[in-house]
Design an enzyme around this catalytic site. Structure first.
Site, short mmCIF file in Angstrom:
data_model
loop_
_atom_site.label_atom_id
_atom_site.label_comp_id
_atom_site.label_asym_id
_atom_site.label_seq_id
_atom_site.Cartn_x
_atom_site.Cartn_y
_atom_site.Cartn_z
N TRP A 107 -31.37 12.32 62.22
CA TRP A 107 -31.80 11.95 60.86
C TRP A 107 -31.04 10.74 60.35
CZ3 TRP A 107 -36.23 13.77 60.72
CH2 TRP A 107 -36.54 15.03 61.22
N ASP A 174 -27.61 12.58 52.39
CA ASP A 174 -28.75 13.41 52.76
C ASP A 174 -28.21 14.82 52.97
OD1 ASP A 174 -30.81 14.78 53.95
OD2 ASP A 174 -31.13 13.36 55.59
N LYS A 198 -35.30 24.30 53.21
CA LYS A 198 -34.21 25.01 53.88
C LYS A 198 -33.45 25.90 52.89
CE LYS A 198 -33.79 21.60 57.56
NZ LYS A 198 -34.97 20.79 57.25
#
Length: 361
Positions: A107, A174, A198
């Site tokens: 990511w 992030d 999540k």
């Protein structure tokens, strides 16, 4: 945990992932009849008072749970965290300027690629040399960087930053896979983003926390839908928001507050992670892939040296109701996700199964 055909299911999926049962039940009821209005949550107008109350409470709970100061604004936006890979530099980085990035996984690498479209990128450190199985420690963030960006938890590789880098430049994080899972000073970040699927709620919405002082400093013209300032001014309603996803976030945030907030859930998360990692360390048949000091408390990644045994153990997990334990295709092995809503009992059941399997090999 849910039971299907007398088999109790334990959901270790990496995302979309487990949510509290009471959230499912409340959300299901709202689909039929939202707050006894006779209307479904799926059909109420987003500019009605009914939904404005949902948005206002969700924003207020985020501010409360994260203990945010008055300078930080909370947004619920479309697009998921991947949209933020380009929306961040689009709003913050001029073509002639340089942003600092830490490369610790898939990511982070994707975020770097998108940032390069808008300005210069200085990758201050990378763990690519060892397959992203550790977190770099000794790196320097240039004082003239426009901002510093990093991923706090790497879902695929199973690493987690257990420290916050010291820097005087604006810090962007992030936090998609560990948001609201542990205590920290969230006000030290100038921008935080996290996909909801999540720890916050259902897929379909992205939570963004912004210190307004970092905005309005780029020369380029911004499309309205990509402009953070316009979303702040419109209260996350510049266009029709993902109504149902925001509502599920609200229910999940209420649940988190009821269970002791971030402080309470961190204690539970620590207990789950300690139990699973201790089991892995006790059983030579399993091999954790991540440097011990950088192990994630959200996503536990491990392999077995004997690939035939991997298939056998994976089949056993399936037979015993262990859902989502197969590792990401780029890493292999196993990945067990320990998000906020996962009960300790699920981890106990899994570790008992691991010990049973190891004792017969």
């Amino acid at each position: 945990m849910q039971t299907v055909n007398n088999l109790t299911l334990h959901n270790f999926n990496a995302g979309p992932s487990i949510l509290p049962r009471q959230v499912f039940e409340q959300a299901a009821q709202a689909v039929i009849d939202y707050n006894n209005t006779g209307l479904s949550i799926l059909e109420i107008g987003h500019r009605t008072q009914l939904f404005q109350q949902v948005m206002d409470e969700a924003v207020a709970l985020v501010k409360e749970l994260m203990q945010l100061d008055a300078n930080h604004h909370v947004l619920f936006l479309h697009g998921g965290a991947s949209t933020q890979f380009f929306q961040v530099p689009m709003n913050l980085l001029n073509e002639s300027e340089t942003a600092a990035y830490l490369d610790c996984g898939v990511w982070g690498k994707k975020a770097i690629k998108e940032a390069m479209l808008f300005g210069n990128v200085n990758v201050v450190a990378s763990s690519k040399d060892k397959g992203y199985t550790y977190i770099p420690k000794k790196f320097v963030i240039p004082s003239n960087a426009k901002y510093f960006h990093y991923t706090t938890n790497n879902t695929i590789e199973g690493t987690q930053m257990h420290f916050v880098p010291e820097t005087a430049v604006p810090m962007i994080a992030d936090m998609s896979s560990d948001i609201l899972s542990r205590q920290m000073d969230f006000n030290q970040f100038d921008l935080i983003y996290a996909g909801a699927q999540k720890n916050i709620g259902a897929a379909g919405v992205n939570m963004v926390v912004i210190n307004k002082s970092i905005l309005g400093k780029v020369n380029r013209k911004l499309p309205s839908m990509m402009n953070y300032q316009q979303h702040i001014d419109a209260g996350s309603m510049l266009n029709t928001p993902p109504v149902f996803s925001v509502y599920v976030c609200l229910l999940t945030l209420r649940w988190l507050k009821q269970h002791g907030g971030v402080t309470g859930i961190e204690e539970l998360n620590n207990e789950k992670a300690i139990l699973l990692y201790q089991t892995l360390d006790d059983l030579p048949i399993f091999t954790p892939t991540v440097a011990k000091e950088d192990r994630s408390k959200m996503n536990v990644v491990f392999i077995m040296q004997d690939k035939n045994l991997e298939s056998e153990f994976l089949n056993l997990c399936k037979e015993e109701g262990m859902v989502g334990v197969k590792g990401h295709r780029s890493v292999g092995g196993f990945r067990v996700s320990l998000y906020n809503a996962l009960p300790l009992e699920s981890v106990k059941t899994l570790t008992n199964l691991m010990r049973h399997f190891a004792s017969h090999k």
